[in-house]
Motif scaffolding. Structure first.
Motif, PDB file in Angstrom:
ATOM      1  N   MET A  44     -10.788 -14.103  -1.125  1.00 46.83           N
ATOM      2  CA  MET A  44      -9.983 -13.919   0.090  1.00 46.83           C
ATOM      3  C   MET A  44      -9.582 -12.454   0.211  1.00 46.83           C
ATOM      4  O   MET A  44      -9.857 -11.652  -0.690  1.00 46.83           O
ATOM      5  CB  MET A  44      -8.752 -14.841   0.080  1.00 46.83           C
ATOM      6  CG  MET A  44      -7.819 -14.678  -1.091  1.00 46.83           C
ATOM      7  SD  MET A  44      -6.426 -15.859  -1.055  1.00 46.83           S
ATOM      8  CE  MET A  44      -7.048 -17.231  -1.990  1.00 46.83           C
ATOM      9  N   THR A  45      -8.961 -12.132   1.326  1.00 51.16           N
ATOM     10  CA  THR A  45      -8.464 -10.762   1.520  1.00 51.16           C
ATOM     11  C   THR A  45      -6.947 -10.807   1.399  1.00 51.16           C
ATOM     12  O   THR A  45      -6.297 -11.567   2.109  1.00 51.16           O
ATOM     13  CB  THR A  45      -8.855 -10.230   2.913  1.00 51.16           C
ATOM     14  OG1 THR A  45     -10.277 -10.342   3.037  1.00 51.16           O
ATOM     15  CG2 THR A  45      -8.455  -8.787   3.080  1.00 51.16           C
ATOM     16  N   VAL A  46      -6.415 -10.028   0.472  1.00 53.82           N
ATOM     17  CA  VAL A  46      -4.966 -10.004   0.290  1.00 53.82           C
ATOM     18  C   VAL A  46      -4.472  -8.573   0.497  1.00 53.82           C
ATOM     19  O   VAL A  46      -4.938  -7.655  -0.181  1.00 53.82           O
ATOM     20  CB  VAL A  46      -4.561 -10.512  -1.109  1.00 53.82           C
ATOM     21  CG1 VAL A  46      -3.050 -10.430  -1.289  1.00 53.82           C
ATOM     22  CG2 VAL A  46      -5.031 -11.945  -1.311  1.00 53.82           C
ATOM     23  N   LEU A 102      -1.367 -15.969  -6.355  1.00 53.42           N
ATOM     24  CA  LEU A 102      -0.844 -14.628  -6.060  1.00 53.42           C
ATOM     25  C   LEU A 102      -0.081 -14.074  -7.262  1.00 53.42           C
ATOM     26  O   LEU A 102      -0.276 -12.918  -7.662  1.00 53.42           O
ATOM     27  CB  LEU A 102       0.078 -14.675  -4.844  1.00 53.42           C
ATOM     28  CG  LEU A 102      -0.587 -14.999  -3.499  1.00 53.42           C
ATOM     29  CD1 LEU A 102       0.482 -15.269  -2.436  1.00 53.42           C
ATOM     30  CD2 LEU A 102      -1.506 -13.859  -3.058  1.00 53.42           C
ATOM     31  N   ARG A 103       0.784 -14.897  -7.830  1.00 52.05           N
ATOM     32  CA  ARG A 103       1.667 -14.410  -8.897  1.00 52.05           C
ATOM     33  C   ARG A 103       0.937 -14.239 -10.225  1.00 52.05           C
ATOM     34  O   ARG A 103       1.054 -13.197 -10.877  1.00 52.05           O
ATOM     35  CB  ARG A 103       2.848 -15.382  -9.099  1.00 52.05           C
ATOM     36  CG  ARG A 103       3.889 -15.312  -7.982  1.00 52.05           C
ATOM     37  CD  ARG A 103       5.057 -16.274  -8.256  1.00 52.05           C
ATOM     38  NE  ARG A 103       5.690 -16.007  -9.540  1.00 52.05           N
ATOM     39  CZ  ARG A 103       6.543 -15.016  -9.783  1.00 52.05           C
ATOM     40  NH1 ARG A 103       6.885 -14.196  -8.803  1.00 52.05           N
ATOM     41  NH2 ARG A 103       7.061 -14.839 -10.977  1.00 52.05           N
ATOM     42  N   GLU A 120     -10.657 -20.042   1.033  1.00 55.27           N
ATOM     43  CA  GLU A 120     -11.841 -19.193   0.992  1.00 55.27           C
ATOM     44  C   GLU A 120     -11.925 -18.393   2.297  1.00 55.27           C
ATOM     45  O   GLU A 120     -11.863 -18.957   3.392  1.00 55.27           O
ATOM     46  CB  GLU A 120     -13.085 -20.077   0.814  1.00 55.27           C
ATOM     47  CG  GLU A 120     -14.409 -19.334   0.787  1.00 55.27           C
ATOM     48  CD  GLU A 120     -14.563 -18.414  -0.420  1.00 55.27           C
ATOM     49  OE1 GLU A 120     -13.987 -18.723  -1.499  1.00 55.27           O
ATOM     50  OE2 GLU A 120     -15.239 -17.377  -0.287  1.00 55.27           O
ATOM     51  N   GLY A 121     -12.018 -17.077   2.157  1.00 50.44           N
ATOM     52  CA  GLY A 121     -12.187 -16.232   3.334  1.00 50.44           C
ATOM     53  C   GLY A 121     -10.914 -15.921   4.105  1.00 50.44           C
ATOM     54  O   GLY A 121     -10.954 -15.244   5.127  1.00 50.44           O
ATOM     55  N   ALA A 122      -9.783 -16.409   3.631  1.00 56.83           N
ATOM     56  CA  ALA A 122      -8.543 -16.220   4.395  1.00 56.83           C
ATOM     57  C   ALA A 122      -8.042 -14.776   4.293  1.00 56.83           C
ATOM     58  O   ALA A 122      -8.338 -14.053   3.349  1.00 56.83           O
ATOM     59  CB  ALA A 122      -7.467 -17.177   3.880  1.00 56.83           C
ATOM     60  N   GLU A 123      -7.277 -14.404   5.328  1.00 58.45           N
ATOM     61  CA  GLU A 123      -6.575 -13.112   5.328  1.00 58.45           C
ATOM     62  C   GLU A 123      -5.123 -13.389   4.947  1.00 58.45           C
ATOM     63  O   GLU A 123      -4.418 -14.081   5.678  1.00 58.45           O
ATOM     64  CB  GLU A 123      -6.567 -12.500   6.737  1.00 58.45           C
ATOM     65  CG  GLU A 123      -7.900 -12.047   7.258  1.00 58.45           C
ATOM     66  CD  GLU A 123      -8.191 -10.596   6.888  1.00 58.45           C
ATOM     67  OE1 GLU A 123      -7.265  -9.903   6.410  1.00 58.45           O
ATOM     68  OE2 GLU A 123      -9.345 -10.176   7.061  1.00 58.45           O
ATOM     69  N   VAL A 124      -4.704 -12.869   3.804  1.00 61.93           N
ATOM     70  CA  VAL A 124      -3.352 -13.128   3.327  1.00 61.93           C
ATOM     71  C   VAL A 124      -2.564 -11.821   3.297  1.00 61.93           C
ATOM     72  O   VAL A 124      -3.087 -10.791   2.851  1.00 61.93           O
ATOM     73  CB  VAL A 124      -3.385 -13.751   1.908  1.00 61.93           C
ATOM     74  CG1 VAL A 124      -1.973 -13.983   1.378  1.00 61.93           C
ATOM     75  CG2 VAL A 124      -4.170 -15.059   1.920  1.00 61.93           C
TER      76      VAL A 124
END
Lengths: 161, 792
Positions: free
Chosen positions: A6-8, A27-28, A68-72
């Motif tokens: 994903m994109t973080v 994330l953590r 999958e593939g999300a913008e976070v």
């Protein structure tokens, strides 16, 4: 284990996750982005709010493998590109909208989502919108005030300035 | 013109930058090389005999490294109560051992009897489930209700304590007879029975601890969510594990709120240290919120009968309170002082009442330990007094405001010795009362009642005038009363060679803003920029021995220690300046960051003096040590006594019983204020915690001891849409006379003063609305309770 990409905060990231791994854990623990906090286990407190594909969600309600593939975007991605505080962050500091800081990342993420939907919210609208973010320190007074100020409203008449 | 820096300025908080960008470092944010995870195994029954624990299945689970049970800690010490209280008959309190892990019996739901350590958190959790499945616990009848606990000698939380009574305390016992006499001869006696509802503190950061052990040096390190790292170190070392104090460092990094619940040492802290030593790897534990509800120390939980004897004109002659206080299954560190000396000693309130007596029975039950929660004893006292005085006024047909005007201590009466053992140094209770009435537009209230009525709502107004004792403090006094520790605090001011300062404080910030406010004080006194001052706290390897932050003591005690350490710096600076300027020390003055010879233009800046102290080429080495670093320990000779008047205005919907707070006004006296912005924030937060107690928060156990309010799905936390904006004022200041900064504590005020104002307002609304049979509704004043009272 499933690999997820994903994109973080604008960077492509990937990692191996179990089916039960929550986005907040990924994330953590996986990315060491510890600004996203976990304050409960029932999706009530809001300390873990992040933006996924432009929408504010509690990151403890999403499975990492589903994204999958999300913008976070997390709190670590909220400052201005030069590292200075964004308008909302600066308003929280200016109006003492935080004390212990634990709920603050979720508050800022929720506030940003609110102002995107509603650029000039009333006090009532802010309070309604923050219903899913619990703060034990501030009594919300200065959080509400900070968000009104961040939206360009004059808060000088509000009690205790 | 408000100041823009230093004492009294609204300096913005420096700590905010890291908190707002996700760069704060809380305990659970830390990753240690080679770390492993602990999960506690907790009792699912309130009271039970541990028949057997088969650890083999858990030990065979993937990733599981070790299992601990109560047996592993049977030979080490227990976690003690900080205060020894004596009963009225002179007997010492009953003090059962509080072990690291329950051994033999479990005594409340959530009582940890084992821990599983594994490579990952998920594996530890799976291992804990396997261990629970291998455990046989024979359930015993639970002791939940306090009255039944004392009445039934056969049903015991601790086998050696037959009536479940910790102690039966009287304050002041010598007052008892005079109070009885005054009650008998009083023209009127008001009686009120009330419950001070049990609360869960709910700091937003759950408790977390990381234990580390260095086998090369034998040094331990505990990183933990603590309000007072030195006290935790003392308890772990001297009482529980027997580690030499010099071999344990305790670090409390960024801590996400405390409100009392993180004052105490908890068993998990000892567990992670013991496990780290056994495994040679860092061991971490973080509570889930459900565990916090089950195992954090809860607050309040008093059942009280209060009586006021008075004249028909409303002059208060005597006050008597009879209270049962729940301490839960074990004595937490402050469990015995909270309902006694933090409650009984303030039962005179801000009033002239000549005779006051408090009797308190403290009771063990099969529930989580109960201890100090924001305000700690003083909210309970204030609620009792302020509800009773309101009821008294109503019974006499008098205005609650007038009754307070009649009974409040007047400014000429200070210092005032109360009938319950305190000496109030300063105050002007009339000023804060009148200020609150003015700010809340009390004169316009009747018009607002009519307006509400036109909308089908009942409007009411409630007042609370309060005083509290805080800034915990005088060691000589608390020692006489039973404290097992001193209550001073300490600061080290290290001036660096380049003129910047590192200031180490024994206070701990978990939201209060010490890094900013303490820097304001130091910078102001030295005439330098706040940016030059760094505040260091929370690490026992860096800071002097201090007692941490609770009881509104940071500024009143640690802040004054810092003030005194800075004074020592200035005194030494004058000696250095005298040498450099070739003048007599007595002729050196220090002002605005400059040491100068009085009456001349000869001067040295603070930076020049600092440099000279570390590069002592032109320096009186024969008389003076080089360096510029001073420590001060400060032990005040009294508590501080903040006071205020709070007004709450509500609307009640007569059809549903729903209460809405329309406005809330606070006029406080905190003495001198160092940073008004921070003080206002403390009051806002405290008031909302008090509103939460008054309106929605309630901890409920069923009769089998199951916690029914064990998550945010059942325990109602105040949310943004539950509360209004709050009007605060601290202009009616009477500076404290016995500390150098003239300050009083402000952290607990809001939570102390607000609950009775809310309930008084609800009763006022109902009375005005014709529901004259409703003289009391217990907290929380939920719609169902209010509706039932109206229609009962």
């Amino acid at each position: 284990m499933t690999q997820v990409t994903m994109t973080v905060n604008g960077k492509a990231v990937s990692g191996d996750v179990e089916g039960r791994t929550l986005l907040s854990e990924f994330l953590r623990e996986g990315l060491r982005l510890t600004g996203t906090h976990v304050g409960c286990d029932t999706s009530q407190c809001g300390a873990c709010v992040v933006h996924v594909n432009g929408t504010a969600i509690k990151s403890c309600t999403a499975l990492a493998a589903d994204l999958e593939g999300a913008e976070v975007v997390t709190i670590e991605g909220m400052a201005n590109p030069d590292g200075s505080l964004s308008t909302i962050q600066q308003a929280f500091q200016d109006h003492h909208g935080l004390q212990c800081g634990f709920c603050t990342p979720g508050m800022v993420m929720s506030a940003a989502a609110l102002l995107k939907e509603n650029p000039k919210p009333t006090e009532h609208e802010i309070r309604e919108y923050l219903e899913g973010n619990i703060c034990r320190c501030t009594g919300y007074h200065n959080i509400v005030k900070a968000i009104m100020a961040a939206s360009g409203q004059d808060v000088s008449a509000i009690a205790a300035e | 013109m408000p100041k823009d820096h230093g004492i009294g300025a609204r300096s913005k908080r420096r700590e905010d930058t890291r908190f707002l960008t996700g760069k704060g470092v809380y305990t659970d944010d830390m990753a240690m090389q080679g770390q492993v995870y602990a999960v506690m195994v907790r009792s699912t029954v309130a009271h039970g005999k541990i028949v057997s624990i088969d650890t083999s299945a858990a030990e065979a689970m993937p990733g599981v490294l070790a299992v601990f049970t109560g047996e592993d800690f049977a030979e080490v010490g227990g976690n003690p109560a900080g205060w020894l209280i004596h009963s009225r008959n002179g007997e010492p309190m009953r003090e059962p051992k509080r072990p690291v892990l329950a051994h033999g019996k479990v005594r409340h739901v959530g009582d940890a009897y084992a821990a599983v350590i594994a490579e990952t958190y998920a594996q530890a959790k799976d291992g804990a489930e396997a261990l629970a499945a291998g455990t046989v616990i024979e359930e015993l009848p639970a002791v939940i209700d306090m009255a039944a606990a004392v009445a039934n000698a056969d049903n015991r939380v601790h086998d050696e304590i037959p009536d479940n009574l910790c102690f039966d305390w009287g304050w002041i016992e010598d007052n008892r007879e005079a109070v009885d006499q005054a009650m008998k001869s009083a023209e009127h006696v008001t009686t009120l029975e009330l419950v001070n509802n049990r609360l869960v503190p709910n700091a937003m950061e759950p408790r977390a601890s990381i234990g580390e052990y260095n086998p090369g040096t034998g040094d331990y390190k505990l990183t933990t969510t603590s309000q007072n790292p030195h006290m935790t170190r003392l308890l772990v070392c001297a009482f529980v594990l027997g580690i030499p104090e010099n071999k344990l460092t305790v670090v409390a990094p960024d801590v996400g709120g405390g409100f009392g619940s993180k004052i105490y040492h908890y068993g998990e802290e000892a567990l992670v240290l013991a496990a780290a030593k056994k495994l040679g790897r860092p061991v971490r534990w973080t509570a889930e919120r459900s565990e916090s509800f089950l195992s954090d120390a809860h607050g309040r939980d008093h059942v009280t009968k209060i009586e006021i004897g008075c004249t028909k004109e409303g002059e208060m002659l005597a006050l008597r309170a009879t209270t049962m206080a729940n301490v839960g299954a074990y004595l937490s560190n402050f469990a015995t002082v909270t309902p006694t000396y933090l409650h009984g000693t303030v039962m005179a309130g801000p009033y002239k009442t000549p005779h006051v007596y408090v009797n308190l029975k403290t009771v063990f039950t099969n529930t989580a330990p109960v201890d100090a929660y924001r305000g700690a004893g003083r909210p309970e006292a204030t609620y009792s007094i302020e509800r009773a005085i309101d009821k008294m006024a109503r019974e006499l047909g008098l205005d609650p405001v007038e009754v307070r005007r009649k009974n409040l201590l007047t400014p000429d009466m200070f210092p005032y010795t109360t009938p319950v053992g305190l000496v109030y140094d300063t105050g002007n209770y009339q000023a804060t009362l009148e200020k609150s009435l003015d700010l809340a537009d009390y004169a316009g209230f009747e018009a607002r009642v009519a307006q509400s009525a036109a909308n089908g709502k009942l409007r009411g107004i409630g007042l609370s005038t309060w005083v509290e004792a805080c800034g915990l403090a005088p060691s000589h006094l608390v020692g006489q009363l039973g404290s097992r520790v001193g209550l001073y605090d300490a600061a080290t001011v290290r001036v660096n060679a380049t003129g910047t300062l590192s200031v180490m404080t024994g206070a701990h910030s978990h939201g209060q803003g010490h890094e900013t406010v303490f820097a304001q004080i130091v910078a102001d006194k030295l005439g330098i920029s706040e940016d030059q001052v760094e505040i260091v706290h929370g690490d026992t390897s860096k800071i002097p021995f201090g007692m941490g932050s609770y009881g509104s003591r940071s500024l009143a005690v640690a802040g004054n220690a810092m003030n005194n350490a800075v004074d020592k710096i200035i005194a030494k600076g004058k000696k250095i300046a005298a040498h450099m300027l070739e003048a007599a020390e007595g002729d050196i003055t220090f002002e605005n960051g400059s040491f100068s010879v009085a009456g001349t233009d000869k001067a040295k800046s603070f930076g020049e003096i600092a440099f000279s102290a570390y590069v002592p080429h032109n320096y009186p080495l024969e008389e003076l040590e080089p360096g510029l670093e001073e420590t001060a320990f400060y032990d005040p000779n009294n508590f501080t006594y903040p006071a205020g008047a709070y007004l709450c205005e509500v609307e009640v919907d007569p059809d549903t019983g729903v209460v809405e707070i329309m406005n809330f006004t606070c006029a406080d006296d905190f003495g001198n204020v160092m940073n008004p912005m921070v003080v206002e924030g403390q009051v806002h937060g405290g008031v909302v915690q008090g509103i939460g107690q008054a309106m929605i928060e309630q901890t409920t156990y069923d009769q089998s001891g199951q916690l029914l309010s064990g998550s945010y799905m059942e325990y109602a936390m105040p949310r943004a849409d539950d509360v209004p904006m709050i009007t605060v004022d601290h202009s009616c200041a009477t500076p404290c006379t016995h500390n150098p900064l003239g300050v009083k504590g402000c952290g607990e005020a809001g939570a102390i003063g607000s609950p009775p104002a809310v309930v008084n307002a609800v009763i006022d609304a109902l009375q005005r609305g014709g529901y004259t049979h409703v003289t009391h509704v217990d907290m929380p004043v939920t719609p169902s309770r209010v509706w039932a009272a109206m229609n009962g």
